[in-house]
Design an enzyme around this catalytic site. Structure first.
Site, PDB file in Angstrom:
ATOM      1  N   HIS A  45      15.139   1.700   4.386  1.00  0.00           N
ATOM      2  CA  HIS A  45      14.911   2.975   5.091  1.00  0.00           C
ATOM      3  C   HIS A  45      15.479   2.933   6.503  1.00  0.00           C
ATOM      4  O   HIS A  45      15.011   3.609   7.403  1.00  0.00           O
ATOM      5  CB  HIS A  45      13.411   3.320   5.129  1.00  0.00           C
ATOM      6  CG  HIS A  45      12.876   3.656   3.773  1.00  0.00           C
ATOM      7  ND1 HIS A  45      11.552   3.476   3.430  1.00  0.00           N
ATOM      8  CD2 HIS A  45      13.485   4.117   2.658  1.00  0.00           C
ATOM      9  CE1 HIS A  45      11.378   3.839   2.163  1.00  0.00           C
ATOM     10  NE2 HIS A  45      12.539   4.233   1.667  1.00  0.00           N
ATOM     11  N   ALA A  93      -2.115  -9.559   3.466  1.00  0.00           N
ATOM     12  CA  ALA A  93      -0.881 -10.306   3.184  1.00  0.00           C
ATOM     13  C   ALA A  93      -0.835 -11.643   3.925  1.00  0.00           C
ATOM     14  O   ALA A  93      -0.455 -12.667   3.337  1.00  0.00           O
ATOM     15  CB  ALA A  93       0.310  -9.445   3.583  1.00  0.00           C
TER      16      ALA A  93
HETATM   17  N1  APR Z   1      -2.086  -6.673   3.768  1.00  0.00           N
HETATM   18  C1  APR Z   1      -1.567  -6.216   2.598  1.00  0.00           C
HETATM   19  N2  APR Z   1      -1.500  -4.894   2.269  1.00  0.00           N
HETATM   20  C2  APR Z   1      -1.978  -4.023   3.185  1.00  0.00           C
HETATM   21  C3  APR Z   1      -2.537  -4.430   4.422  1.00  0.00           C
HETATM   22  C4  APR Z   1      -2.580  -5.820   4.694  1.00  0.00           C
HETATM   23  N3  APR Z   1      -3.099  -6.297   5.841  1.00  0.00           N
HETATM   24  N4  APR Z   1      -2.927  -3.305   5.099  1.00  0.00           N
HETATM   25  C5  APR Z   1      -2.612  -2.253   4.317  1.00  0.00           C
HETATM   26  N5  APR Z   1      -2.055  -2.677   3.163  1.00  0.00           N
HETATM   27  C6  APR Z   1      -1.550  -1.879   2.031  1.00  0.00           C
HETATM   28  C7  APR Z   1      -2.200  -0.520   1.886  1.00  0.00           C
HETATM   29  O1  APR Z   1      -3.361  -0.621   1.077  1.00  0.00           O
HETATM   30  C8  APR Z   1      -1.090   0.283   1.190  1.00  0.00           C
HETATM   31  O2  APR Z   1      -1.210   0.209  -0.222  1.00  0.00           O
HETATM   32  O3  APR Z   1      -0.180  -1.636   2.264  1.00  0.00           O
HETATM   33  C9  APR Z   1       0.206  -0.419   1.614  1.00  0.00           C
HETATM   34  C10 APR Z   1       1.018   0.387   2.600  1.00  0.00           C
HETATM   35  O4  APR Z   1       1.442   1.556   1.939  1.00  0.00           O
HETATM   36  P1  APR Z   1       2.202   2.697   2.787  1.00  0.00           P
HETATM   37  O5  APR Z   1       1.497   2.903   4.065  1.00  0.00           O
HETATM   38  O6  APR Z   1       2.416   3.839   1.859  1.00  0.00           O
HETATM   39  O7  APR Z   1       3.593   2.035   3.159  1.00  0.00           O
HETATM   40  P2  APR Z   1       4.902   1.950   2.263  1.00  0.00           P
HETATM   41  O8  APR Z   1       4.572   1.673   0.857  1.00  0.00           O
HETATM   42  O9  APR Z   1       5.826   1.002   2.954  1.00  0.00           O
HETATM   43  O10 APR Z   1       5.508   3.436   2.399  1.00  0.00           O
HETATM   44  C11 APR Z   1       6.777   3.670   1.858  1.00  0.00           C
HETATM   45  O11 APR Z   1       6.808   5.853   2.869  1.00  0.00           O
HETATM   46  O12 APR Z   1       6.367   7.219   4.662  1.00  0.00           O
HETATM   47  C12 APR Z   1       7.365   6.518   4.012  1.00  0.00           C
HETATM   48  O13 APR Z   1       9.324   5.710   4.995  1.00  0.00           O
HETATM   49  C13 APR Z   1       7.951   5.461   4.907  1.00  0.00           C
HETATM   50  O14 APR Z   1       8.832   3.304   4.266  1.00  0.00           O
HETATM   51  C14 APR Z   1       7.700   4.167   4.153  1.00  0.00           C
HETATM   52  C15 APR Z   1       7.516   4.637   2.730  1.00  0.00           C
END
Ligand code: APR
Length: 258
Positions: free
Chosen positions: A120, A233
């Protein structure tokens, strides 16, 4: 959970070509909020109103004020955490070859990972909408919103907004990486955004083991992922690496020693 850490350590020890797909969750322990789930940015802001290219072009100042300025402040302070460092460790062991990241925070590179596909884009650079001049985000004068180029044009981050294409080179490199790996680690993604969320299915289709590390279940859990380690994580990577170290100390045929 210890059994899953041990199982993941064994799968990693037996793998020759690991690829990771990471999302915002891997950076939460670095102080960067996720987009979805507890404390997610999209719980407060509508992504179609603030993270879509049409919304940005309609009112750049509004998007800069409500989203981008805060992102800059948070990213300026963020440093790699144990999960980013765990992936570097797997690269140093000759196991991990490529990271496909959905994140724009640059923390994998800051941790020392050498092959990172920024699916991205990234937030480290800004581009002038008028003349195309690129400047480092760190050098931006944030006094005026939106920040402007010397030519008077408005700067935009080199991230991929909703409504924009993934750079073809990043898409094809990611698809190839997913198709060539024998193990995919999926870390900290809600697997809600395509085409990034397709990568684990491509890996599984190609015969790879797919291991999910995430705080909560996602559409991959119990479906595309062979198994999921639900938790933070950083802690999860520390536990897996501890099991890996124990395995290698015990030698290749630990069970024969008894
Ligand atoms: N360790 C592991 N997982 C975690 C932690 C942690 N400490 N904290 C949160 N999470 C999990 C959440 O439960 C969630 O399922 O990480 C995930 C993050 O999901 P999103 O916030 O949706 O992020 P992502 O999947 O990267 O989003 C994809 O969406 O808005 C767009 O461009 C943006 O790149 C992003 C894309």
């Amino acid at each position: 959970m210890q059994d899953l850490y041990r199982r993941a350590a064994r799968d990693i020890a037996g793998a020759r070509h690991i690829v990771a797909l990471t999302g915002a969750g891997i950076s939460v322990e670095s102080g960067i909020p996720p987009f979805r789930g507890p404390g997610g940015i999209w719980e407060k802001l509508d992504p179609m109103e603030y993270a879509h290219i049409d919304a940005f072009m309609r009112d750049p100042a509004r998007v800069w004020r409500a989203l981008i300025a805060d992102m800059k402040a948070v990213l300026d302070r963020a440093r790699p955490n144990d999960a980013h460092k765990g992936l570097v460790r797997l690269e140093q062991m000759g196991k991990l070859k490529t990271i496909i990241t959905q994140n724009v925070d640059g923390l994998h590179q800051a941790a020392g990972s050498s092959d990172v596909i920024e699916f991205h884009g990234n937030f480290a650079w800004q581009r002038c909408l008028a003349c195309g001049q690129r400047v480092a985000t760190a050098e931006l004068d944030m006094a005026e919103m939106p920040p402007r180029c010397a030519c008077g044009g408005i700067f935009r981050p080199e991230c991929v907004f909703f409504g924009e294409m993934i750079a073809p080179v990043n898409l094809s490199r990611s698809q190839n990486a997913a198709a060539q790996c024998d193990l995919m680690l999926v870390v900290g993604t809600s697997a809600m955004v395509q085409p990034a969320a397709l990568m684990p299915a491509i890996a599984r289709q190609a015969g790879a083991t797919v291991i999910e590390i995430n705080f909560e279940p996602t559409p991959l859990t119990g479906q595309v992922a062979h198994y999921s380690l639900l938790g933070k994580a950083g802690e999860t990577f520390n536990a897996i690496l501890a099991e890996l170290a124990a395995e290698s100390e015990a030698g290749p045929h630990a069970e024969d020693i008894r």
